[in-house]
Design a protein around this motif. Structure first.
Motif, short mmCIF file in Angstrom:
data_model
loop_
_atom_site.label_atom_id
_atom_site.label_comp_id
_atom_site.label_asym_id
_atom_site.label_seq_id
_atom_site.Cartn_x
_atom_site.Cartn_y
_atom_site.Cartn_z
N ILE A 49 5.11 47.12 -23.04
CA ILE A 49 5.08 47.09 -21.58
C ILE A 49 3.93 46.23 -21.08
O ILE A 49 4.10 45.44 -20.14
CB ILE A 49 5.03 48.52 -21.01
CG1 ILE A 49 6.38 49.20 -21.26
CG2 ILE A 49 4.70 48.51 -19.52
CD1 ILE A 49 6.43 50.65 -20.92
N VAL A 50 2.77 46.34 -21.71
CA VAL A 50 1.63 45.51 -21.32
C VAL A 50 1.97 44.04 -21.49
O VAL A 50 1.68 43.21 -20.62
CB VAL A 50 0.36 45.89 -22.13
CG1 VAL A 50 -0.74 44.87 -21.95
CG2 VAL A 50 -0.12 47.28 -21.71
N GLU A 51 2.60 43.67 -22.61
CA GLU A 51 2.98 42.28 -22.85
C GLU A 51 3.97 41.79 -21.79
O GLU A 51 3.86 40.65 -21.32
CB GLU A 51 3.59 42.11 -24.25
CG GLU A 51 2.60 42.30 -25.37
CD GLU A 51 1.46 41.27 -25.33
OE1 GLU A 51 1.74 40.08 -25.10
OE2 GLU A 51 0.31 41.69 -25.52
N CYS A 52 4.91 42.62 -21.41
CA CYS A 52 5.89 42.23 -20.38
C CYS A 52 5.23 42.03 -19.03
O CYS A 52 5.60 41.14 -18.27
CB CYS A 52 6.98 43.29 -20.26
SG CYS A 52 8.10 43.36 -21.66
N ARG A 53 4.24 42.83 -18.73
CA ARG A 53 3.57 42.74 -17.43
C ARG A 53 2.61 41.56 -17.35
O ARG A 53 2.22 41.17 -16.25
CB ARG A 53 2.84 44.04 -17.13
CG ARG A 53 3.79 45.16 -16.81
CD ARG A 53 3.06 46.43 -16.46
NE ARG A 53 3.99 47.37 -15.90
CZ ARG A 53 4.20 47.54 -14.59
NH1 ARG A 53 3.53 46.83 -13.73
NH2 ARG A 53 5.06 48.41 -14.17
N LYS A 54 2.25 40.96 -18.48
CA LYS A 54 1.31 39.84 -18.49
C LYS A 54 1.93 38.57 -17.92
O LYS A 54 1.23 37.74 -17.37
CB LYS A 54 0.84 39.53 -19.92
CG LYS A 54 -0.23 40.43 -20.43
CD LYS A 54 -0.66 39.97 -21.80
CE LYS A 54 -1.70 40.87 -22.40
NZ LYS A 54 -2.06 40.43 -23.76
N VAL A 55 3.23 38.42 -18.06
CA VAL A 55 3.88 37.18 -17.65
C VAL A 55 4.25 37.25 -16.17
O VAL A 55 4.46 38.32 -15.61
CB VAL A 55 5.14 36.88 -18.50
CG1 VAL A 55 4.75 36.65 -19.94
CG2 VAL A 55 6.15 37.99 -18.39
N ILE A 58 9.82 37.39 -16.26
CA ILE A 58 10.39 37.64 -17.58
C ILE A 58 11.35 36.50 -17.94
O ILE A 58 12.33 36.27 -17.22
CB ILE A 58 11.15 38.98 -17.60
CG1 ILE A 58 10.22 40.13 -17.26
CG2 ILE A 58 11.81 39.21 -18.94
CD1 ILE A 58 9.11 40.36 -18.25
N PRO A 59 11.08 35.78 -19.04
CA PRO A 59 12.02 34.73 -19.46
C PRO A 59 13.29 35.37 -20.03
O PRO A 59 13.28 36.54 -20.44
CB PRO A 59 11.24 33.98 -20.54
CG PRO A 59 10.16 34.90 -20.99
CD PRO A 59 9.90 35.85 -19.86
N PRO A 60 14.38 34.61 -20.09
CA PRO A 60 15.66 35.18 -20.55
C PRO A 60 15.59 35.85 -21.92
O PRO A 60 16.18 36.91 -22.12
CB PRO A 60 16.60 33.96 -20.58
CG PRO A 60 16.03 33.04 -19.55
CD PRO A 60 14.54 33.24 -19.62
N ALA A 61 14.88 35.26 -22.87
CA ALA A 61 14.80 35.86 -24.21
C ALA A 61 14.12 37.22 -24.14
O ALA A 61 14.54 38.17 -24.80
CB ALA A 61 14.06 34.93 -25.17
N ARG A 115 8.21 42.10 -13.21
CA ARG A 115 8.60 40.98 -12.35
C ARG A 115 9.75 40.16 -12.97
O ARG A 115 9.65 39.70 -14.08
CB ARG A 115 7.41 40.07 -12.09
CG ARG A 115 6.35 40.72 -11.25
CD ARG A 115 5.14 39.83 -11.15
NE ARG A 115 4.45 39.65 -12.41
CZ ARG A 115 3.55 40.49 -12.91
NH1 ARG A 115 3.24 41.58 -12.27
NH2 ARG A 115 2.95 40.26 -14.05
N HIS A 116 10.77 40.03 -12.17
CA HIS A 116 11.90 39.16 -12.53
C HIS A 116 11.92 38.04 -11.50
O HIS A 116 11.64 38.27 -10.33
CB HIS A 116 13.22 39.94 -12.46
CG HIS A 116 13.24 41.11 -13.38
ND1 HIS A 116 13.57 41.01 -14.70
CD2 HIS A 116 12.94 42.42 -13.18
CE1 HIS A 116 13.49 42.19 -15.27
NE2 HIS A 116 13.11 43.06 -14.37
N PRO A 117 12.25 36.85 -11.93
CA PRO A 117 12.29 35.77 -10.95
C PRO A 117 13.38 36.07 -9.91
O PRO A 117 14.46 36.52 -10.25
CB PRO A 117 12.64 34.53 -11.77
CG PRO A 117 13.14 35.03 -13.08
CD PRO A 117 12.61 36.41 -13.27
N ASP A 121 13.34 31.84 -6.13
CA ASP A 121 12.40 31.20 -7.04
C ASP A 121 13.14 30.38 -8.11
O ASP A 121 12.75 29.26 -8.43
CB ASP A 121 11.51 32.23 -7.73
CG ASP A 121 10.52 32.88 -6.77
OD1 ASP A 121 10.29 32.32 -5.68
OD2 ASP A 121 10.00 33.96 -7.13
N GLU A 122 14.21 30.96 -8.65
CA GLU A 122 15.00 30.24 -9.66
C GLU A 122 15.64 28.99 -9.05
O GLU A 122 15.65 27.93 -9.67
CB GLU A 122 16.08 31.15 -10.24
CG GLU A 122 15.54 32.21 -11.17
CD GLU A 122 16.64 33.09 -11.74
OE1 GLU A 122 17.84 32.74 -11.60
OE2 GLU A 122 16.29 34.12 -12.32
#
Length: 142
Positions: A49-55, A58-61, A115-117, A121-122
């Motif tokens: 979860i911490v790694e996901c929140r850093k970006v 979220i990229p598609p992969a 956060r999702h684009p 934004d896309e």
């Protein structure tokens, strides 16, 4: 006394724990478990979860991994609630299951707010990329 299944947990205690795990406010103040076992595999949930929140988005992969993690967490939550509802368990096991379910709910909440684009934004990013490709083409033609 009051035990219906001889395990040390009464129907009233079981019902109170089920009410607690199904309460929408149960996750307030709860922590995401550092690690959780899903289908016999330990998952380092807190770090994920911490790694996901850093970006920024979220990229598609990573989105596929987030979606599969959410699905696995929902299934694991359901298994634990079913154990809490139906299995002959002692009070300590029931309390542990309830805490785990609340932790899973907290993790699901955290994953749902990543956060999702946005479409705007896309679209903006696609438009910029299209303009850059067009300018590169014009430069090559000159």
């Amino acid at each position: 006394m009051g035990d219906t299944d001889g395990t040390g947990i009464t129907d009233a205690e079981r019902e109170a724990l089920l009410d607690r795990v199904n309460d929408q406010s149960a996750t307030v103040g709860a922590s995401v478990p550092d690690e959780i076992e899903i289908d016999g595999t330990a998952v380092d949930l807190s770090t994920f979860i911490v790694e996901c929140r850093k970006v920024d988005a979220i990229p598609p992969a990573m989105e596929r991994k987030v979606a599969s993690t959410r699905a696995a967490l929902r299934a694991e939550r359901e298994r634990r609630v079913e154990r809490l509802e139906d299995d002959p368990i002692d009070r300590e096991t029931a309390e542990t299951l309830a805490e785990e379910v609340v932790g899973i709910d907290r993790a699901l909440n955290a994953l749902s707010t990543i956060r999702h684009p946005s479409f705007a934004d896309e679209h903006h990013a696609d438009a910029l990329a299209g303009r850059e490709r067009w300018l590169a083409f014009v430069d090559r033609v000159r």
